[in-house]
Scaffold this motif. Structure first.
Motif, short mmCIF file in Angstrom:
data_model
loop_
_atom_site.label_atom_id
_atom_site.label_comp_id
_atom_site.label_asym_id
_atom_site.label_seq_id
_atom_site.Cartn_x
_atom_site.Cartn_y
_atom_site.Cartn_z
N LYS A 195 -3.48 -1.44 18.88
CA LYS A 195 -4.78 -1.76 18.27
C LYS A 195 -5.21 -0.75 17.29
N ASP A 196 -5.31 0.61 18.31
CA ASP A 196 -5.96 1.77 17.68
C ASP A 196 -5.07 2.17 16.33
N SER A 197 -3.58 2.08 16.54
CA SER A 197 -2.79 2.43 15.39
C SER A 197 -2.83 1.34 14.31
N LEU A 198 -3.11 0.08 14.52
CA LEU A 198 -3.10 -1.01 13.63
C LEU A 198 -4.38 -0.65 12.75
N ALA A 199 -5.35 -0.08 13.39
CA ALA A 199 -6.68 0.12 12.45
C ALA A 199 -6.58 1.22 11.61
N LYS A 200 -5.33 1.86 11.67
CA LYS A 200 -5.17 2.91 10.74
C LYS A 200 -3.73 2.54 9.87
N LEU A 201 -3.18 1.57 10.23
CA LEU A 201 -2.27 1.09 9.27
C LEU A 201 -2.61 0.78 8.04
N VAL A 202 -3.65 -0.26 7.82
CA VAL A 202 -3.99 -0.81 6.64
C VAL A 202 -5.15 -0.04 6.13
N ASN A 203 -5.04 0.19 4.99
CA ASN A 203 -6.38 0.87 4.25
C ASN A 203 -7.02 -0.17 3.20
N PRO A 204 -8.00 -0.92 3.57
CA PRO A 204 -8.27 -2.22 2.90
C PRO A 204 -9.11 -2.05 1.83
N SER A 205 -9.76 -1.01 1.43
CA SER A 205 -10.82 -0.80 0.45
C SER A 205 -11.16 0.45 -0.43
N ARG A 206 -9.91 1.12 -0.13
CA ARG A 206 -9.68 2.29 -1.24
C ARG A 206 -8.73 2.15 -2.23
N GLY A 207 -8.41 3.05 -3.35
CA GLY A 207 -7.66 3.07 -4.09
C GLY A 207 -7.70 2.10 -5.37
N ARG A 208 -6.89 1.61 -5.97
CA ARG A 208 -6.84 0.71 -7.28
C ARG A 208 -7.06 -0.83 -6.81
N GLN A 209 -6.82 -1.36 -5.61
CA GLN A 209 -6.64 -2.51 -5.44
C GLN A 209 -7.57 -2.84 -4.21
N GLU A 210 -8.12 -4.10 -4.11
CA GLU A 210 -8.86 -4.58 -2.97
C GLU A 210 -7.78 -5.26 -1.97
N LEU A 211 -7.47 -4.91 -0.81
CA LEU A 211 -6.50 -5.71 0.10
C LEU A 211 -7.25 -6.69 1.00
N GLU A 212 -7.15 -7.83 0.82
CA GLU A 212 -8.01 -8.80 1.85
C GLU A 212 -6.72 -9.28 3.03
N PHE A 213 -6.74 -8.57 3.77
CA PHE A 213 -5.89 -8.68 4.84
C PHE A 213 -6.22 -8.23 6.30
#
Length: 747
Positions: A195-213
């Motif tokens: 769970k801790d590793s998955l928290a670092k797997l997806v970067n949802p709100s940075r960069g050029r796109q918003e990732l709703e995941f």
């Protein structure tokens, strides 16, 4: 004459691209989660079934677009083929339900599905296509069948296929993977680590796109233990909270460098505690790079303490510089104990000048699908070392070096003018900080904060003049109107600061003439003799710095109001809070100046903390507050209670608590001391109006008050305490009786 021959593929290929290739259970789960993302899923549930009993299973269920018979036979069962790679993955898919049509794929190898082999010996796959009148398709795979006869051809090993009218998991569309006969045990600690590793797997709100995941973990067998936990990060069940640096509230130095989408320019910004120090725009010298963003934070002790409180573990155990591609993390970058960028190797070559993985945390973000920045097939080994990758490393090092120049040369991290290097060398390197940036041949635009000159003046006052002179010389040589304008502004600011300092020094010399010599060995009654003039000058200089900061805030707000700019309530509140804290420093310094050694007051000391508080309350607070409240402190020194602390921070805490008691109409304020097995405890009790129980949870919130105060005093106390991992505060209050605050200093 030539005749055609064909390769034969052994069933052993399954091992090579399955459990032997992906050797880490966590990375195997990551690959399957990436596949869900690529299928346009917005939600993935990872279920651990019977993880404490017999026949445990792992279920990975998503609400993606799903697969039909054609997808299964032409894509999923086609080894090493990637429809994502050749651009046909979504060729016939209705985009009406896709949240972000332009989002990039997380994987494109065509082998991620074999991660199932790493996790368990058997796989049941169920998938329902997002189409009209869908059919649910099922595949059963026994991976051990590929291992029975290595002489057997890979394509001769069959999997079972069937259809049914609806999903067993209630999916209108999506895919469910049921992995059984697990190859390893998944206990509570292992699931929490996932769970801790998955928290670092997806970067949802940075960069050029918003990732709703969203990712969610479910393990029924762990619910009972979860109910005993308070913090979410200690619970197995629930949504994975994506790691976002901005939510940590790290008020420290950081640098952000961005290569544009077109790859023509680089924009960089250096920030210190929320204030932009400088911003520059340059032509991109890294010809193979575009759509890259690097953010690096410097972790001073305060930032490390904040990180530990917010995340539940020390930053060094969490990671350092992570690398993301299209929103998904690439291993092992940032992993504790891993150093693919060789940051610590470099630090070992020049420890006093360089930052290591213990001092920084951040991320490299790639939003480009170039094959030249591609993950290795084995996963866990980072990116393939192409020419483009080496250029990415060079871009990272240039960004880190700029942060280092500021932290090391301006803030003097790890440096002292009394150290091995001479004064002039340090001054020259501070001068070079801006000179090297503003002299870049690739420079397009350059700007900096007015506060930067203040910081330079405080760090090394003699070098601020040199920097302004160098900037002026560079501006004249380049003929840049922008640089000439910035240089003139810098010179004006510097002149104002130096004038204020000269006036402070003049006041110090006048004050010296009127000082009485007081002989006492008491900690708070040290004499200020003629030889202490330097300390008095230093004291007044510090007062002047805080006053300058307040004045700069006032000037800035005044100019913005005159220009008709709108200032948000939140921004105004933040500015007032900063000014209030600086003002409290001035007040504390002023009360202290003639009664204690200045250096001892502002720097960290190892003192008997009980004796310090006792003498401060009786010799400083009591005489000043005698008309408002009766101060008492009972302390019998039996043994020394040594503790490391900053007197200025401790006195701000004590002053605010006394002030709050007076506002609460208290007539007495009593201090008691207790020595505990692992801590020192100080109780401060008044007989004021007390605090209603419903308000106790709010008293440390900024702006909250039940008296005529500003609501900032307890907020400042909380901020000071939060900056130290060894101090805590508790409150107990009864309306009509009074309030007790307990300060606990962990030994």
């Amino acid at each position: 004459m030539w005749s055609p021959l064909q390769f034969r593929v052994s069933a052993a290929l399954k091992n090579i691209i399955g459990k032997d290739l992906i050797t880490d259970d966590y990375i195997a789960v990551f690959e399957l989660v990436k596949n869900s993302f690529d299928a346009h899923a917005t939600h993935v549930k990872i279920i651990f079934e019977n993880n404490k009993g017999s026949n445990p299973r792992i279920l990975i269920i998503d609400n993606g677009k799903g697969m039909n018979y054609q997808d299964l036979t032409e894509k999923w069962l086609f080894v090493a083929y990637s429809a994502k790679y050749d651009g046909t993955e979504d060729a016939n898919y209705d985009y009406r339900d896709i949240i972000n049509q332009n989002r990039a794929y997380a994987g494109a190898k065509g082998i991620g599905r074999f991660s199932c082999d790493r996790l368990g010996r058997k796989l049941n796959l169920e998938s329902t296509k997002d189409e009209e009148n869908p059919t649910t398709h099922r595949i059963e795979t026994d991976w051990t069948q590929f291992e029975q006869d290595l002489q057997q051809s890979f394509i001769d090993v069959s999997v079972n296929y069937s259809t049914q009218s609806s999903s067993d998991f209630g999916l209108n569309h999506g895919t469910a993977l049921v992995i059984s006969e697990l190859r390893s045990e998944w206990d509570r600690d292992k699931i929490l680590k996932l769970k801790d590793s998955l928290a670092k797997l997806v970067n949802p709100s940075r960069g050029r796109q918003e990732l709703e995941f969203k990712i969610e973990i479910e393990a029924i067998d762990e619910l009972e233990l979860d109910s005993e936990e308070i913090e979410d990060h200690n619970k197995v069940n629930g949504p994975v909270q994506n790691f976002i640096f901005e939510t940590l509230g790290l008020r420290t130095s950081k640098i952000i460098s961005i290569i544009s989408n077109e790859g023509d320019i680089i924009k960089s910004k250096l920030v210190d505690g929320g204030t932009t120090i400088y911003s520059i725009t340059e032509r991109n010298q890294y010809s193979l790079l575009k759509k890259i963003e690097i953010t690096i934070y410097y972790l001073n002790q305060s930032a490390k303490n904040i990180f530990t409180r917010r995340m539940g573990l020390a930053s060094i155990n969490y990671g350092h510089v992570f690398l993301y591609k299209n929103g998904f993390r690439i291993y092992p970058y940032g992993e504790p104990g891993e150093d693919p960028l060789k940051i610590d190797r470099r630090k070992s070559q020049g420890q006093r000048r360089y930052l290591g993985t213990r001092e920084i945390i951040g991320q490299i973000e790639i939003w480009d699908d170039t094959e030249e920045l591609k993950e290795t097939s084995s996963r866990g080994d980072g990116l393939i070392k192409t020419e483009t990758y080496l250029m990415l490393e060079e871009f990272f090092w240039n960004t880190l070096r700029r942060l280092e120049r500021y932290v090391v040369d301006v803030q003097k991290w790890g440096l002292s003018i009394d150290d091995e290097e001479n004064d002039q060398d340090i001054h020259n390197r501070i001068t070079d900080l801006i000179a090297r940036i503003s002299n870049s041949k690739e420079l397009i635009d350059f700007s900096y904060s007015e506060d930067f000159i203040n910081i330079l003046e405080r760090s090394q006052s003699n070098s601020a003049n040199t920097i302004v002179n160098n900037l002026n010389k560079l501006a004249l040589e380049t003929g840049s109107d922008k640089l000439i304008k910035e240089t003139n502004k810098a010179a004006k600011i510097l002149a104002e600061i130096q004038k204020a300092r000269e006036e402070a020094e003049h006041e110090a010399s006048l004050a010296q003439e009127s000082l009485d010599v007081i002989e006492s060995e008491n900690l708070f009654l040290k004499s200020v003799k003629s030889q202490d003039l330097d300390e008095m000058v230093s004291f007044l200089h510090s007062v002047g710095i805080s006053a300058d900061i307040i004045q700069n805030y006032i000037n800035g707000m005044y100019k913005r109001v005159n220009r008709g700019e709108k200032i948000s309530p939140n921004e105004l509140s933040n500015k007032l809070r900063e000014m209030s804290l600086e003002n409290q420093k001035i007040i504390a310094l002023a009360k202290f100046s003639t009664k204690a050694n200045f250096k001892m007051f502002t720097e960290e000391v190892d003192q008997d903390i009980f004796e310090f508080i006792h003498e401060y309350m009786l010799n400083i607070v009591k005489p000043i507050r005698s008309e408002n409240i009766v101060i008492s402190s009972k302390y019998s020194k039996v043994e020394k209670h040594t503790y490391t602390f900053r007197p200025i921070e401790l006195t701000i805490i004590l002053d605010n608590l006394v002030s709050n008691s007076i506002r609460a109409k208290a007539t007495s304020f009593h201090v008691k001391y207790a020595f505990k097995e692992d801590s020192y405890e100080v109780s401060l009790t008044d007989d004021g109006t007390g605090i209603p129980e419903s308000n106790l949870s709010k008293i440390f919130d900024m702006g909250f008050t039940t008296t005529k105060g500003s609501g900032l005093g307890l907020f400042h106390i909380q901020n000071i305490i939060r900056s130290s991992e060894n101090i805590s505060i508790d409150v107990n209050s009864k309306v009509g009786i009074g309030t007790t605050f307990k300060l606990n200093f962990k030994r």
